[in-house]
Structures are given as structure tokens and as C-alpha cells.
Design an enzyme around this catalytic site. Sequence first.
Site, mmCIF file in Angstrom:
data_model
loop_
_atom_site.group_PDB
_atom_site.id
_atom_site.type_symbol
_atom_site.label_atom_id
_atom_site.label_comp_id
_atom_site.label_asym_id
_atom_site.label_seq_id
_atom_site.Cartn_x
_atom_site.Cartn_y
_atom_site.Cartn_z
ATOM 1 N N SER A 1 34.147 50.144 41.675
ATOM 2 C CA SER A 1 35.543 50.579 41.520
ATOM 3 C C SER A 1 35.588 52.104 41.458
ATOM 4 C CB SER A 1 36.119 49.985 40.237
ATOM 5 O OG SER A 1 37.451 50.389 40.046
ATOM 6 N N CYS B 1 46.753 23.151 41.750
ATOM 7 C CA CYS B 1 45.752 22.079 41.806
ATOM 8 C C CYS B 1 44.426 22.556 42.387
ATOM 9 C CB CYS B 1 46.276 20.877 42.580
ATOM 10 S SG CYS B 1 46.094 20.990 44.365
ATOM 11 N N VAL C 1 19.814 40.794 57.492
ATOM 12 C CA VAL C 1 18.840 41.764 57.976
ATOM 13 C C VAL C 1 17.539 41.622 57.193
ATOM 14 C CG1 VAL C 1 18.317 44.228 58.170
ATOM 15 C CG2 VAL C 1 20.603 43.370 58.769
ATOM 16 N N THR D 1 34.183 41.615 47.512
ATOM 17 C CA THR D 1 35.568 41.783 47.949
ATOM 18 C C THR D 1 36.455 40.605 47.583
ATOM 19 O OG1 THR D 1 34.838 43.197 49.766
ATOM 20 C CG2 THR D 1 37.037 42.241 49.957
ATOM 21 N N SER E 1 40.102 50.577 46.658
ATOM 22 C CA SER E 1 41.128 51.601 46.847
ATOM 23 C C SER E 1 40.712 52.626 47.892
ATOM 24 C CB SER E 1 41.395 52.322 45.513
ATOM 25 O OG SER E 1 41.588 51.422 44.459
ATOM 26 N N ARG F 1 29.889 43.773 40.799
ATOM 27 C CA ARG F 1 30.177 45.104 41.322
ATOM 28 C C ARG F 1 28.868 45.861 41.578
ATOM 29 N NH1 ARG F 1 33.667 44.257 37.049
ATOM 30 N NH2 ARG F 1 32.667 45.683 35.570
ATOM 31 N N ILE G 1 29.312 51.452 45.973
ATOM 32 C CA ILE G 1 30.773 51.434 46.125
ATOM 33 C C ILE G 1 31.360 50.455 45.113
ATOM 34 C CG2 ILE G 1 32.686 51.275 47.735
ATOM 35 C CD1 ILE G 1 30.659 53.454 48.429
ATOM 36 N N HIS H 1 43.823 51.531 42.828
ATOM 37 C CA HIS H 1 43.977 52.447 41.704
ATOM 38 C C HIS H 1 44.608 53.762 42.143
ATOM 39 C CE1 HIS H 1 41.590 49.906 39.027
ATOM 40 N NE2 HIS H 1 40.787 49.696 40.053
#
Length: 477
Positions: A335, A434, A172, A41, A339, A309, A333, A49
Amino acid sequence: MQDIIIIGCGVTGAACAYELSRYRLRVTVLEANNDVAAATTKANSAILHAGYDPRPGTLMARLNVEGVRLAEDICARLDVPYHKIGSMVLAFDGPDRTVLDELLERGRANGVPGLRLLVGDEARALEPELSAEVSAALLAPTAAIVNPWEYALAMAETAVKNGVELRRLCRVTAISREKDGFTVTTAAGVFRSRFVINAAGVHAGEIHELIAPPAFAIRPVKGEYYLLDKSEGRRVGRVIFQCPSHLGKGVLVSPTVHGNLIVGPTSEPSGMEDVSVTAKGLETVRRLAARSVPGVRFRENIRSFAGVRANSDQGDFIIGESAVPGFFDVAGICSPGLSAAPAIARYLTGLMAERGLALEEKPDYDGSQRRVRFHELDDGARNALIARDPRYGRVVCRCETVTEGEIIASLQAPIPPLSVNGVKRRVGAGMGRCQGGFCGPRVQEIMARALGLAPAQIPLEGPESYILTGETKEAWT
């Protein structure tokens, strides 16, 4: 015993907690890291999207379009930076134009509003920086940009405010099925619940196989990015895509909600924790991005980063009850996961209700929040705020005009930061040119003082990412 345990607090787990917190349920979220939104994330394109890319009939298609619609309202309620700027997919030749026609057809089948095909000159009239080689473009006005980690954090904090328990540093290690539910063993103790939601991102396959036979495989894909200074933030006004392929949606050029320009990502198979940035990957980004927007000045780069991803071998989101009754997977999950997140949460809640989860709404539910962003205030509001709390008059991060008051407020929030980068994600200190070179030590000092800790106990990110380990010489007297 809890009603539900959610494993993982990226944007999907946070959205599930947010949705479930509306009801009279006992919910606990178990997060392996020391912060929410600390994996995929926090390191993605930050795009909501429009929904023309997923194949019609898939969960991706259905939940993408619904999720984008829900996100606009959620961001308004929770005071999350959100800009509906639209997107373009570019065509350079005949095969690309065929892809645009297919995407237009998909988008209409998926219910995406306002899609329109443009010829090259029409596209350049809207986006003058586009390459002269662009022959056509698909315009999607409902695409948006968002602050992804603040989006997840706001949903998680709203959930906590409404009674959900969040346990961090709670990886877990085992799950067992009992007569009346599940026992979940973690590094920080044992928890019991009637239902379990597996929202563990790239680790979802491992979590699934702690309790159920293998049903899918997670195949992580790494994407490398450039984040450019605000001097490049107006290079384009929309999200600029190239035609997608089997590897993903391709290299994009897009403004961010903070006023920067993001360029990327690559798409390479990787390890689950491989967030390394490579010269080869960044060169690929530069080369491909130049085809879309040749004027991008990569010398204005202020940070390069990579994210992983959670692609799977299924070709669609994996959402539903496993072979073990009461254990629900929310896996694969990738892309458009960002969204779709709120729609995923609603869909999953419906599935759980079908399996006996009682959904009684809370009459006292508090579903809104507001945050002070000092740099957005006018002089009158700033002076009034400083009069109430002088700490808002002490600018800590000069690049982003973040004050000590904002940092202290983040430390008093429902989910306070436990690291310097946690503060960065909440208030923006260290996000500027910076990259924390000036404000980082000051943030560390403020955290140590406010939390009653020694400065060496404040990490950069995870618990082992020490900034200070001890004194190297005695002070002058």
C-alpha cells in the site's frame, strides 16, 4: 523475440501492460496463476488513497498522488466501478492529534488537494456513526473506492485487445542473460525478449534473484478482513481510518463499490501464500473497528478473507533497472500500490525509454471498453437487451441479479475466466449474501456447456481446486 516480458499480472503488471500497449511494441505477460489479479490484487481494501501518508520525496508519495489522478480517468474509459467518496483519519487523544498534524503536513508536501482538519463534532456531522470518543479527523476528499480486480482486469483486457500476449499458468523458473536480451524459462515454455519487467508481487525477490544478486527482501504481511452484507453498506459514507503506525494504515471501515461494508485489515508477518483466516485475527478487527464505528453489526458478515501484501525491507517502492542491464524490478509494491499502479507504469516506461526502448504510439489504439451490468439497467433497456439475446432474461445469481447473458459475455472476452471464481470476479455472480450457494453450480454448468468441457473440468479457482470429481451413484431411471 519480444521487446518486453512482464512477469506477473496483478494490478501493477496489468498497468504496465496497459501503458505499453499504446506503443508499437511486442509485449508478453507471464502469469503464474490461471487468472489475472488472482493474488494480492483480489484481496485488499479496494481503496485509492489520497496520498497524505507516504513520506515526502519517496516514490510512494509521488506515484500515489499521480496514480489516484490517473485512476479516475482510466476507470471512466474502461467502465470500472469507481466512487470518489473521500476518507477520514480519526484521532482519539493528544498523540493521535499530533499524527494528524503530521499527515496534514505530509499531504500538503505531496500535493494532495483539499485536505482539512475537523474537530470531533464536525467529523460526526459528516459521519454520524463515528464514536463519541473521536476528538478530531483529517478529511481527504480525493480518496476513492474501486473494484480492484475489475480495475486490473480491464487494464489487462485493453492491453490484450491492443496486441499484448497474456500467458496464464506460466510460472517462471529460470532467467538467463543473452547477448541481445533474455531467455525466460517457464512451466509452459521458453520466451525471449530484449527487456524484462519483474512485477511478481510477493515473489518479486525470488524472480530478481534468478538473474541478479540479492538487492532487497520481500517481507510479506497478511491482512484479514470482514465483508458485511449490503444491509451494513450505508453505515458510513467515507473510508474511515485510524492513525497509521509502522504496521500499516490500521483497521478501516469503508463502503465498497458493490454496496457492502468492508472492515479490516490486520497486519501480521506471514508466509507468501498464507491467506488463512483466524479467529484471533478477526477478533482483532472487530475490537479495533468498534473504536471508530461502534455500531457495526458483525453478525451481518457474509465472508471473511485474507490477503498478503508485498512489503519489503526498503521502506519505499523498488522501481528501476537492476544490476543486470535490461532487467527492471517493480517490487515492494505494498500500500498504496493499488492507488499508484498507473503512475508506476508511466514512470517505469520512462525509465525504459531512457535505456533505449523506442516508444512509437499506435494510430489505431483502442483505449476504451463498456460492459453490460444488467442490474443497473432500467426496464426499457433490460427488455431491449432480452429481445436481442434471451439469455439476458435468465437470472443466475439472485443476490446480485447477474444473468446468463453476462456470464456468456465474460467467457467471450479478451481474457475469459477459467474458473467459477473467475466468473465471480468479472460479473459478480457469487458476490452476494449466499456467496454462490445458489448460483455456483449453475455457473459451473454454463461454463462447461459454453466451453465444451465436462463439469468436473471446471475448477473453483486454481487448476487443482476441484468442485466435482465424479459420480457417486447412478441416476434414477
